[in-house]
Write a protein that holds these residues in place. Structure first.
Motif, PDB file in Angstrom:
ATOM      1  N   THR A   1       0.830  -1.202   0.000  1.00  0.00           N
ATOM      2  CA  THR A   1       0.000   0.000   0.000  1.00  0.00           C
ATOM      3  C   THR A   1       0.866   1.254   0.000  1.00  0.00           C
ATOM      4  O   THR A   1       0.587   2.218  -0.721  1.00  0.00           O
ATOM      5  CB  THR A   1      -0.938   0.003   1.229  1.00  0.00           C
ATOM      6  OG1 THR A   1      -1.715  -1.201   1.231  1.00  0.00           O
ATOM      7  CG2 THR A   1      -1.868   1.200   1.204  1.00  0.00           C
ATOM      8  N   MET A   2       1.932   1.250   0.787  1.00  0.00           N
ATOM      9  CA  MET A   2       2.848   2.391   0.802  1.00  0.00           C
ATOM     10  C   MET A   2       3.469   2.622  -0.574  1.00  0.00           C
ATOM     11  O   MET A   2       3.531   3.752  -1.071  1.00  0.00           O
ATOM     12  CB  MET A   2       3.960   2.159   1.825  1.00  0.00           C
ATOM     13  CG  MET A   2       3.508   2.166   3.274  1.00  0.00           C
ATOM     14  SD  MET A   2       4.946   1.820   4.339  1.00  0.00           S
ATOM     15  CE  MET A   2       4.155   1.803   5.950  1.00  0.00           C
ATOM     16  N   ILE A   3       3.950   1.537  -1.189  1.00  0.00           N
ATOM     17  CA  ILE A   3       4.577   1.643  -2.505  1.00  0.00           C
ATOM     18  C   ILE A   3       3.576   2.162  -3.523  1.00  0.00           C
ATOM     19  O   ILE A   3       3.902   3.015  -4.369  1.00  0.00           O
ATOM     20  CB  ILE A   3       5.153   0.282  -2.938  1.00  0.00           C
ATOM     21  CG1 ILE A   3       6.329  -0.104  -2.032  1.00  0.00           C
ATOM     22  CG2 ILE A   3       5.591   0.311  -4.398  1.00  0.00           C
ATOM     23  CD1 ILE A   3       6.831  -1.527  -2.252  1.00  0.00           C
ATOM     24  N   LEU A   4       2.346   1.676  -3.446  1.00  0.00           N
ATOM     25  CA  LEU A   4       1.322   2.110  -4.399  1.00  0.00           C
ATOM     26  C   LEU A   4       1.004   3.600  -4.224  1.00  0.00           C
ATOM     27  O   LEU A   4       0.784   4.314  -5.204  1.00  0.00           O
ATOM     28  CB  LEU A   4       0.055   1.270  -4.216  1.00  0.00           C
ATOM     29  CG  LEU A   4      -0.895   1.209  -5.420  1.00  0.00           C
ATOM     30  CD1 LEU A   4      -0.182   0.659  -6.652  1.00  0.00           C
ATOM     31  CD2 LEU A   4      -2.105   0.354  -5.090  1.00  0.00           C
ATOM     32  N   ILE A   5       1.021   4.069  -2.978  1.00  0.00           N
ATOM     33  CA  ILE A   5       0.799   5.503  -2.740  1.00  0.00           C
ATOM     34  C   ILE A   5       1.951   6.316  -3.333  1.00  0.00           C
ATOM     35  O   ILE A   5       1.732   7.376  -3.924  1.00  0.00           O
ATOM     36  CB  ILE A   5       0.645   5.785  -1.230  1.00  0.00           C
ATOM     37  CG1 ILE A   5      -0.649   5.153  -0.706  1.00  0.00           C
ATOM     38  CG2 ILE A   5       0.634   7.287  -0.951  1.00  0.00           C
ATOM     39  CD1 ILE A   5      -0.816   5.241   0.799  1.00  0.00           C
ATOM     40  N   MET A   6       3.173   5.823  -3.188  1.00  0.00           N
ATOM     41  CA  MET A   6       4.306   6.516  -3.814  1.00  0.00           C
ATOM     42  C   MET A   6       4.175   6.520  -5.335  1.00  0.00           C
ATOM     43  O   MET A   6       4.439   7.521  -5.997  1.00  0.00           O
ATOM     44  CB  MET A   6       5.616   5.837  -3.409  1.00  0.00           C
ATOM     45  CG  MET A   6       6.024   6.070  -1.965  1.00  0.00           C
ATOM     46  SD  MET A   6       7.594   5.242  -1.583  1.00  0.00           S
ATOM     47  CE  MET A   6       7.983   6.004  -0.005  1.00  0.00           C
ATOM     48  N   LEU A   7       3.770   5.376  -5.892  1.00  0.00           N
ATOM     49  CA  LEU A   7       3.680   5.232  -7.338  1.00  0.00           C
ATOM     50  C   LEU A   7       2.543   6.041  -7.953  1.00  0.00           C
ATOM     51  O   LEU A   7       2.685   6.576  -9.051  1.00  0.00           O
ATOM     52  CB  LEU A   7       3.477   3.758  -7.700  1.00  0.00           C
ATOM     53  CG  LEU A   7       4.703   2.856  -7.748  1.00  0.00           C
ATOM     54  CD1 LEU A   7       4.274   1.408  -7.916  1.00  0.00           C
ATOM     55  CD2 LEU A   7       5.635   3.268  -8.879  1.00  0.00           C
ATOM     56  N   GLN A   8       1.428   6.122  -7.255  1.00  0.00           N
ATOM     57  CA  GLN A   8       0.253   6.751  -7.852  1.00  0.00           C
ATOM     58  C   GLN A   8      -0.022   8.154  -7.328  1.00  0.00           C
ATOM     59  O   GLN A   8      -0.665   8.950  -8.003  1.00  0.00           O
ATOM     60  CB  GLN A   8      -0.984   5.865  -7.636  1.00  0.00           C
ATOM     61  CG  GLN A   8      -0.910   4.557  -8.411  1.00  0.00           C
ATOM     62  CD  GLN A   8      -2.277   3.921  -8.591  1.00  0.00           C
ATOM     63  OE1 GLN A   8      -3.127   4.004  -7.718  1.00  0.00           O
ATOM     64  NE2 GLN A   8      -2.482   3.280  -9.727  1.00  0.00           N
TER      65      GLN A   8
END
Length: 306
Positions: free
Chosen positions: A139-146
């Motif tokens: 979830t953290m990575i996805l927030i960074m990515l999106q």
């Protein structure tokens, strides 16, 4: 009789300076913690009891030259500049207050930081990382990515910062500046799942509760360490900031306006965004460079290594 401020111990002067800035709300709480770490390292070199006026150019240059990473290797220019800027700010303020006659830092220039191309994470690596990451880290990575958040912004998120109706996150960025960031549907769905997963279905408090400090959130360092470990477990090494670079680079190439992207990323201006991300991608460069030939009328030759 008032004591001469120039004979004041450097440790006491730095403590007073940082306490005053915090009391006047000139710096965010997280920044105070960062500054305190820089000051601790500096005092470890010069000695907290050293009189302020004894800290001259030679002492400062010796300290700057001594800065090393935890593994003993030379510190990169950007990281060194960050630590030095805290002490530089103190001496500028001390000179303005006439605690010292001359600011010794005026002769010490910041290290030149090489300009690097913003490197995005290749899609196959992203798929591998996201497929193996634990739910929280994914979830953290996805927030960074999106969404394009920094690790510190990720760490400081609170449950109440999330607006599920409009799909917005209220983010506190550099300089304690608050902004609203749009959240794409995919990341929004993961945030909702994570909040529903939190104990007691809470709607306030840290978005990523610490297991060691009840009521507190995890630190930026923990965010960085956990996200980096996910890529290491895949046999890769992806620095967390590259996910933000990936988001911004792909957004520019998809036609996002620079003012909108600058606001989303928390940049001070669209020019900052353009300087970092507005460049041709590899495919564009290859396409523009292709097509020019020069050997069509030249007799073919074979390499001769004799």
């Amino acid at each position: 009789m008032t004591a001469d401020p120039q004979t004041r111990p450097i440790g006491s002067a730095l403590d007073s300076w940082l306490t005053g800035r915090a009391a006047r709300d000139e710096v965010a709480e997280s920044t105070v913690t960062t500054y305190a770490g820089h000051i601790k390292g500096f005092l470890g070199y010069v000695g907290a009891d050293t009189p302020l006026h004894k800290i001259d150019r030679d002492v400062l240059e010796g300290w700057v030259a001594s800065l090393r990473r935890p593994d003993g290797k030379p510190m990169q220019a950007a990281a060194r500049n960050t630590k030095v800027s805290t002490i530089r700010s103190f001496f500028a303020d001390a000179a303005q207050r006439q605690w010292i006659e001359t600011n010794p830092f005026i002769w010490i220039k910041p290290a030149k930081v090489p300009r690097r191309v913003a490197r995005r994470v290749p899609r196959p690596e992203l798929q591998q990382i996201l497929a193996t990451a634990p739910f929280r880290e994914r979830t953290m990575i996805l927030i960074m990515l999106q969404v394009g958040l920094r690790r510190g912004e990720i760490a400081s998120l609170r449950v109440e910062d999330w607006d599920p109706d409009g799909r917005w996150l209220t983010v506190v960025g550099k300089g304690d500046k608050e902004r609203r960031c749009a959240v794409p549907e995919e990341a929004a769905a993961e945030i909702e799942k994570w909040i529903d997963h939190l104990a007691g279905n809470v709607r306030t408090g840290p978005l990523w509760p610490s297991t060691h400090n009840p009521g507190k959130g995890i630190s930026p360092r923990t965010v960085s360490a956990r996200i980096t470990q996910v890529s290491n477990d895949c046999g890769l090494h992806v620095h967390p900031h590259r996910y933000r670079h990936t988001m911004a680079t792909e957004a520019v190439q998809a036609g996002a306006s620079l003012p909108a992207l600058a606001q989303q990323l928390g940049h001070s201006s669209a020019k900052v965004t353009a300087d970092v991300y507005l460049s041709a991608n590899d495919d564009e460069v290859a396409e523009q460079m292709a097509g020019r030939t020069y050997l069509e009328v030249v007799e073919p030759q074979q390499p001769d290594f004799t």
